[in-house]
Design a protein around this motif. Structure first.
Motif, PDB file in Angstrom:
ATOM      1  N   VAL A 202       0.842  -1.204   0.000  1.00  0.00           N
ATOM      2  CA  VAL A 202       0.000   0.000   0.000  1.00  0.00           C
ATOM      3  C   VAL A 202       0.872   1.247   0.000  1.00  0.00           C
ATOM      4  O   VAL A 202       0.629   2.201  -0.762  1.00  0.00           O
ATOM      5  N   ARG A 203       1.886   1.249   0.828  1.00  0.00           N
ATOM      6  CA  ARG A 203       2.776   2.407   0.868  1.00  0.00           C
ATOM      7  C   ARG A 203       3.482   2.609  -0.465  1.00  0.00           C
ATOM      8  O   ARG A 203       3.605   3.733  -0.975  1.00  0.00           O
ATOM      9  N   GLU A 204       3.947   1.505  -1.050  1.00  0.00           N
ATOM     10  CA  GLU A 204       4.638   1.586  -2.331  1.00  0.00           C
ATOM     11  C   GLU A 204       3.715   2.121  -3.422  1.00  0.00           C
ATOM     12  O   GLU A 204       4.103   2.979  -4.228  1.00  0.00           O
ATOM     13  N   HIS A 205       2.481   1.646  -3.439  1.00  0.00           N
ATOM     14  CA  HIS A 205       1.535   2.025  -4.485  1.00  0.00           C
ATOM     15  C   HIS A 205       1.080   3.467  -4.344  1.00  0.00           C
ATOM     16  O   HIS A 205       0.662   4.094  -5.337  1.00  0.00           O
ATOM     17  N   THR A 206       1.138   4.015  -3.142  1.00  0.00           N
ATOM     18  CA  THR A 206       0.669   5.382  -2.895  1.00  0.00           C
ATOM     19  C   THR A 206       1.812   6.370  -2.711  1.00  0.00           C
ATOM     20  O   THR A 206       1.589   7.486  -2.232  1.00  0.00           O
ATOM     21  N   GLY A 207       3.026   5.956  -3.058  1.00  0.00           N
ATOM     22  CA  GLY A 207       4.158   6.850  -2.888  1.00  0.00           C
ATOM     23  C   GLY A 207       4.446   7.180  -1.441  1.00  0.00           C
ATOM     24  O   GLY A 207       4.914   8.280  -1.121  1.00  0.00           O
ATOM     25  N   GLY A 208       4.158   6.217  -0.553  1.00  0.00           N
ATOM     26  CA  GLY A 208       4.421   6.390   0.867  1.00  0.00           C
ATOM     27  C   GLY A 208       3.303   7.058   1.645  1.00  0.00           C
ATOM     28  O   GLY A 208       3.404   7.201   2.867  1.00  0.00           O
ATOM     29  N   LEU A 209       2.233   7.459   0.967  1.00  0.00           N
ATOM     30  CA  LEU A 209       1.168   8.210   1.646  1.00  0.00           C
ATOM     31  C   LEU A 209       0.227   7.321   2.442  1.00  0.00           C
ATOM     32  O   LEU A 209      -0.276   7.715   3.493  1.00  0.00           O
ATOM     33  N   GLY A 210      -0.089   6.120   1.945  1.00  0.00           N
ATOM     34  CA  GLY A 210      -1.021   5.235   2.614  1.00  0.00           C
ATOM     35  C   GLY A 210      -2.427   5.345   2.044  1.00  0.00           C
ATOM     36  O   GLY A 210      -2.704   6.130   1.135  1.00  0.00           O
ATOM     37  N   ALA A 211      -3.331   4.566   2.599  1.00  0.00           N
ATOM     38  CA  ALA A 211      -4.722   4.517   2.136  1.00  0.00           C
ATOM     39  C   ALA A 211      -5.568   5.526   2.898  1.00  0.00           C
ATOM     40  O   ALA A 211      -5.489   5.611   4.120  1.00  0.00           O
ATOM     41  N   ASN A 212      -6.388   6.257   2.170  1.00  0.00           N
ATOM     42  CA  ASN A 212      -7.285   7.219   2.809  1.00  0.00           C
ATOM     43  C   ASN A 212      -8.403   6.517   3.568  1.00  0.00           C
ATOM     44  O   ASN A 212      -8.843   6.987   4.625  1.00  0.00           O
ATOM     45  N   VAL A 213      -8.878   5.394   3.022  1.00  0.00           N
ATOM     46  CA  VAL A 213      -9.947   4.626   3.639  1.00  0.00           C
ATOM     47  C   VAL A 213      -9.577   3.153   3.604  1.00  0.00           C
ATOM     48  O   VAL A 213      -9.021   2.666   2.607  1.00  0.00           O
ATOM     49  N   ILE A 214      -9.844   2.438   4.695  1.00  0.00           N
ATOM     50  CA  ILE A 214      -9.681   0.988   4.737  1.00  0.00           C
ATOM     51  C   ILE A 214     -11.004   0.381   5.180  1.00  0.00           C
ATOM     52  O   ILE A 214     -11.565   0.779   6.203  1.00  0.00           O
ATOM     53  N   LEU A 215     -11.511  -0.579   4.406  1.00  0.00           N
ATOM     54  CA  LEU A 215     -12.710  -1.320   4.766  1.00  0.00           C
ATOM     55  C   LEU A 215     -12.262  -2.712   5.192  1.00  0.00           C
ATOM     56  O   LEU A 215     -11.734  -3.484   4.390  1.00  0.00           O
ATOM     57  N   ASP A 216     -12.478  -3.032   6.477  1.00  0.00           N
ATOM     58  CA  ASP A 216     -11.860  -4.221   7.061  1.00  0.00           C
ATOM     59  C   ASP A 216     -12.886  -5.189   7.642  1.00  0.00           C
ATOM     60  O   ASP A 216     -13.712  -4.803   8.463  1.00  0.00           O
ATOM     61  N   VAL A 217     -12.817  -6.434   7.189  1.00  0.00           N
ATOM     62  CA  VAL A 217     -13.686  -7.487   7.717  1.00  0.00           C
ATOM     63  C   VAL A 217     -12.937  -8.399   8.688  1.00  0.00           C
ATOM     64  O   VAL A 217     -13.514  -9.355   9.212  1.00  0.00           O
TER      65      VAL A 217
END
Length: 327
Positions: A202-217
């Motif tokens: 996730v960090r790599e894909h976002t240029g180190g920024l991270g995910a704005n939203v996570i939907l977790d089950v």
């Protein structure tokens, strides 16, 4: 009427076809002749004795059905007619020939979806719409991480997030399922959680920024990693507890990101809230299904009498999309 009952908690083998009293619709309720019912993780948890129904709800399993309007209780103001093909969001009672449900939780079928397939929609559409858009306020251009991307919730979440203009990262338990996420459902990145580190990717894909939203089950098992994967002002929405209920939370990490951890459930919400959610589903999700921008995905159907076999298959984790019971 015939219904599936679970006389005691346990595995799929406790599910038994039995004769039970037919429901009588109360004020504001409609009676539905059930054509198909969706199987959800909540049904499994209830079967195991871990997720009792809310007070006053049917003890019969099943949180979503499709079928035809068979009758009305007093004071139904929604414009339904006898025989209308509909779907319904339930607090329980779906594994049966008939169910009574507040009219606000009932919708006509979306265009282009047959009455059996439609049973795959109400619970997942209501869950995803309410959590991604009403609660997390997912915006176009934001990045969302969806765990369990090939389950019923995940399939809907990936597609609705893409349709809303978000960048979608999703996890799955095999390379084959990951390939389906990107190839068929349109995710921007799929992660095999068994062999890959989702925080790192996730960090790599976002240029180190991270995910704005996570939907977790998953819940407790992923709490620390999810916080690590969040962006500044990120929103972690926990809707399932497959990985346990208790975990330590690094509040320093949460505060440093000005992030939020939100826990929600749908089943126990008041009928008025569910009606609001279903109105949103009709306005925002049904047009996407009618246009083909969002697709249904039913893995397998079983006759109601084979509910035990259906739960055994569901428990195996082999399914991609929804598993249905048909009448």
């Amino acid at each position: 009427m015939k219904a599936i009952v679970a006389p005691q908690p346990g595995g799929p083998d406790v599910l038994t076809l039995a004769e039970v009293p037919a429901p009588v619709p109360g004020p504001g309720e409609v009676l539905i002749d059930v054509v198909a019912a969706g199987i959800n993780r909540a049904d499994v948890q209830q079967r195991r004795g871990f997720y009792p129904p809310p007070a006053g709800a049917s003890t019969i399993l099943g949180l979503e059905v499709s079928g035809r309007i068979a009758g009305f209780g007093p004071n139904v103001t929604r414009p339904f007619s006898l025989g209308d093909k509909v779907v319904a969001l339930l607090s329980g009672g779906g594994y049966a020939e008939q169910v009574a449900v507040p009219a606000g939780q009932v919708l006509p079928l979306p265009g282009g979806v047959d009455v059996v397939t439609a049973a795959s929609l109400p619970e997942v559409a209501a869950t995803v719409y309410s959590n991604l858009f009403m609660t997390a306020q997912l915006q176009p251009g934001e990045t969302v991480l969806i765990h369990g991307g090939t389950g019923g919730i995940g399939v809907m979440a990936v597609q609705l997030a893409k349709a809303a203009g978000a960048r979608v990262i999703a996890t799955a338990g095999s390379d084959e399922k990951a390939a389906m996420l990107t190839g068929y459902l349109g995710a921007d990145l799929a992660i095999n959680y068994r062999s890959q580190d989702f925080v790192e990717l996730v960090r790599e894909h976002t240029g180190g920024l991270g995910a704005n939203v996570i939907l977790d089950v998953v819940g407790a098992k992923y709490l620390a990693q999810n916080v690590q994967a969040l962006a500044l002002y990120g929103r972690l929405v926990v809707i399932g507890l497959q990985g346990g209920t208790t975990a330590e939370l690094d509040l320093g990490a949460l505060l440093a990101k000005r992030a939020a951890v939100i826990g929600t459930t749908l089943r126990a919400r008041p009928a008025e809230e569910k009606a609001t959610i279903m109105d949103g589903v009709r306005g925002h999700v049904w047009p996407l299904l009618a246009s083909g921008a969002v697709k249904t995905l039913v893995d397998k159907t079983f006759p109601l009498s084979q509910a035990a076999a259906a739960h055994e298959y569901f428990d195996s984790g082999a399914h991609v999309g929804k598993v249905l019971l048909t009448l």
